[in-house]
Design an enzyme around this catalytic site. Structure first.
Site, PDB file in Angstrom:
ATOM      1  N   GLY A   1      35.796  46.845 -35.550  1.00  0.00           N
ATOM      2  CA  GLY A   1      34.875  46.636 -36.377  1.00  0.00           C
ATOM      3  C   GLY A   1      33.353  46.885 -36.086  1.00  0.00           C
TER       4      GLY A   1
ATOM      5  N   LEU B   1      31.168  48.903 -36.997  1.00  0.00           N
ATOM      6  CA  LEU B   1      31.324  50.254 -36.961  1.00  0.00           C
ATOM      7  C   LEU B   1      29.881  51.178 -36.597  1.00  0.00           C
ATOM      8  CD1 LEU B   1      34.144  51.191 -39.324  1.00  0.00           C
ATOM      9  CD2 LEU B   1      34.285  50.589 -36.890  1.00  0.00           C
ATOM     10  N   HIS B   2      29.973  51.946 -35.782  1.00  0.00           N
ATOM     11  CA  HIS B   2      28.762  52.880 -35.610  1.00  0.00           C
ATOM     12  C   HIS B   2      29.124  54.300 -35.549  1.00  0.00           C
ATOM     13  CE1 HIS B   2      30.242  52.929 -31.445  1.00  0.00           C
ATOM     14  NE2 HIS B   2      30.219  51.648 -31.290  1.00  0.00           N
TER      15      HIS B   2
ATOM     16  N   GLY C   1      29.737  56.107 -33.127  1.00  0.00           N
ATOM     17  CA  GLY C   1      30.762  56.480 -32.169  1.00  0.00           C
ATOM     18  C   GLY C   1      32.206  56.520 -32.882  1.00  0.00           C
ATOM     19  N   HIS C   2      32.172  55.252 -33.762  1.00  0.00           N
ATOM     20  CA  HIS C   2      33.607  55.084 -34.572  1.00  0.00           C
ATOM     21  C   HIS C   2      33.680  56.124 -35.454  1.00  0.00           C
ATOM     22  CE1 HIS C   2      32.881  50.836 -33.161  1.00  0.00           C
ATOM     23  NE2 HIS C   2      34.010  50.858 -32.795  1.00  0.00           N
TER      24      HIS C   2
ATOM     25  N   GLN D   1      39.472  51.821 -20.152  1.00  0.00           N
ATOM     26  CA  GLN D   1      40.350  51.427 -21.129  1.00  0.00           C
ATOM     27  C   GLN D   1      41.169  52.697 -21.740  1.00  0.00           C
ATOM     28  OE1 GLN D   1      39.333  48.975 -24.938  1.00  0.00           O
ATOM     29  NE2 GLN D   1      39.151  51.003 -25.627  1.00  0.00           N
TER      30      GLN D   1
ATOM     31  N   SER E   1      27.296  51.579 -28.811  1.00  0.00           N
ATOM     32  CA  SER E   1      28.200  50.670 -28.565  1.00  0.00           C
ATOM     33  C   SER E   1      27.886  49.396 -29.404  1.00  0.00           C
ATOM     34  CB  SER E   1      28.119  50.000 -27.243  1.00  0.00           C
ATOM     35  OG  SER E   1      28.602  48.704 -27.143  1.00  0.00           O
TER      36      SER E   1
HETATM   37  O1  PAF Z   1      37.800  49.482 -27.944  1.00  0.00           O
HETATM   38  C1  PAF Z   1      38.004  48.636 -28.662  1.00  0.00           C
HETATM   39  O2  PAF Z   1      37.401  48.700 -29.842  1.00  0.00           O
HETATM   40  C2  PAF Z   1      39.020  47.781 -28.308  1.00  0.00           C
HETATM   41  O3  PAF Z   1      39.251  47.401 -26.914  1.00  0.00           O
HETATM   42  C3  PAF Z   1      40.437  48.168 -29.101  1.00  0.00           C
HETATM   43  C4  PAF Z   1      40.832  49.462 -28.398  1.00  0.00           C
HETATM   44  C5  PAF Z   1      40.415  48.263 -30.735  1.00  0.00           C
HETATM   45  C6  PAF Z   1      41.419  47.008 -28.691  1.00  0.00           C
HETATM   46  O4  PAF Z   1      41.153  45.983 -29.324  1.00  0.00           O
END
Ligand code: PAF
Length: 282
Positions: free
Chosen positions: A31, A33-34, A36-37, A153, A185
């Site tokens: 969540g 969200l910006h 990037g998402h 990640q 971010s």
């Molecule tokens: O990058 C993220 O927002 C989190 O680490 C993810 C991949 C949704 C896992 O909780």
């Protein structure tokens, strides 16, 4: 857009889509969200018949209780953005749905999980790997979308998917930046005005590193030192680490010979920011 809270219901939705021969794209999020998402969602929308966004602030990836408590949460605003981006289903489980009483299993990708971010945030990538494995198994998606900003990640997830033979294509997506270069971010909103004004120093240091590599510098230590020098010149920035590493296993390299990645973590006040860029030697 349909909000799905139960794993059993998500499975029904996914099974129906698969029976109809539809491709499924999953964008895992916590969540807040910006843009990037939005770019992950837009790409999933373009490439898949059915788009699922998960919205779950995963408690097991926070080693700091305060950080978890402070994580911005606004499900209604996030659902609105998901709707605007053409998401079909938002999977929004309660913590107890994902981690019911008796839950004990963890997914650990040793090595990659302990270095760099993993050093300052013990257990973080174990929490990420575990929740992403669960989301991929629940979502049964063809493609899953992750930002390149958290490069470590991405590598932990790629390794986990390869080792566990999870049938999914991991799609890395470019970092989206503010006009002054700061990588988008969910943490950026926690910067004070002065810290926010100082924060583009990370992107400036990485751009300078890319320019060095583009101009033929192959000495990784020289590039690393340049990044450190630029960031350390900013009084509000506390550099945690900067490294130049091999793209897959993130081992430190001496000479850029083909691909390499520069990774940075720096702290502004109480806010830890990470960023990365690829370096290509000529
Ligand atoms: O990058 C993220 O927002 C989190 O680490 C993810 C991949 C949704 C896992 O909780």
């Amino acid at each position: 857009l349909e909000v799905v809270e139960l794993i059993a219901d998500m499975r029904t939705v996914v099974a129906r889509a698969r029976r109809a021969g539809k491709s499924i794209g999953l964008a895992p999020t916590m969540g807040a969200l910006h843009a990037g998402h939005r770019s992950l969602l837009a790409r999933a929308r373009k490439e898949c018949d059915v788009v699922v966004m998960s919205l779950f602030v995963n408690p097991t990836q926070f080693n700091d209780k305060d950080d978890f408590a402070k994580y911005p949460r606004d499900a209604k605003a996030d659902e609105l953005i998901a709707r605007e981006e053409g998401v079909d289903f938002v999977f929004e489980p309660a913590p107890v749905e994902m981690y019911p009483d008796g839950f004990v299993t963890t997914v650990h990708v040793p090595g990659l999980s302990e270095i760099l971010e993993g050093k300052s945030r013990p257990g973080h990538y174990q929490g990420v790997a575990t929740v992403v494995a669960k989301l991929l198994l629940i979502g049964q998606c063809d493609r899953a979308y992750f930002g390149l900003k958290d490069y470590q990640q991405l590598q932990v997830i790629r390794r986990m998917v390869a080792d566990l033979n999870i049938q999914v294509e991991i799609v890395p997506c470019e970092t989206i930046r503010e006009a002054d270069g700061l990588a988008m971010s969910s943490r950026n909103v926690r910067l004070t005005a002065d810290e926010r004004a100082a924060s583009p120093v990370i992107a400036r240091a990485l751009t300078a590193a890319q320019a060095m590599a583009d101009s033929g510098v192959r000495d990784a230590q020289a590039i690393r030192a340049s990044i450190a020098r630029i960031i350390e010149a900013e009084p509000l920035a506390k550099l945690d680490y900067t490294v130049v590493v091999a793209p897959d296993d993130l081992s430190e390299i001496a000479t850029i010979d083909g691909g390499a990645v520069a990774l940075v973590a720096a702290i502004f006040g109480g806010v830890r920011l990470i960023d990365s860029c690829t370096l290509q030697s000529r």
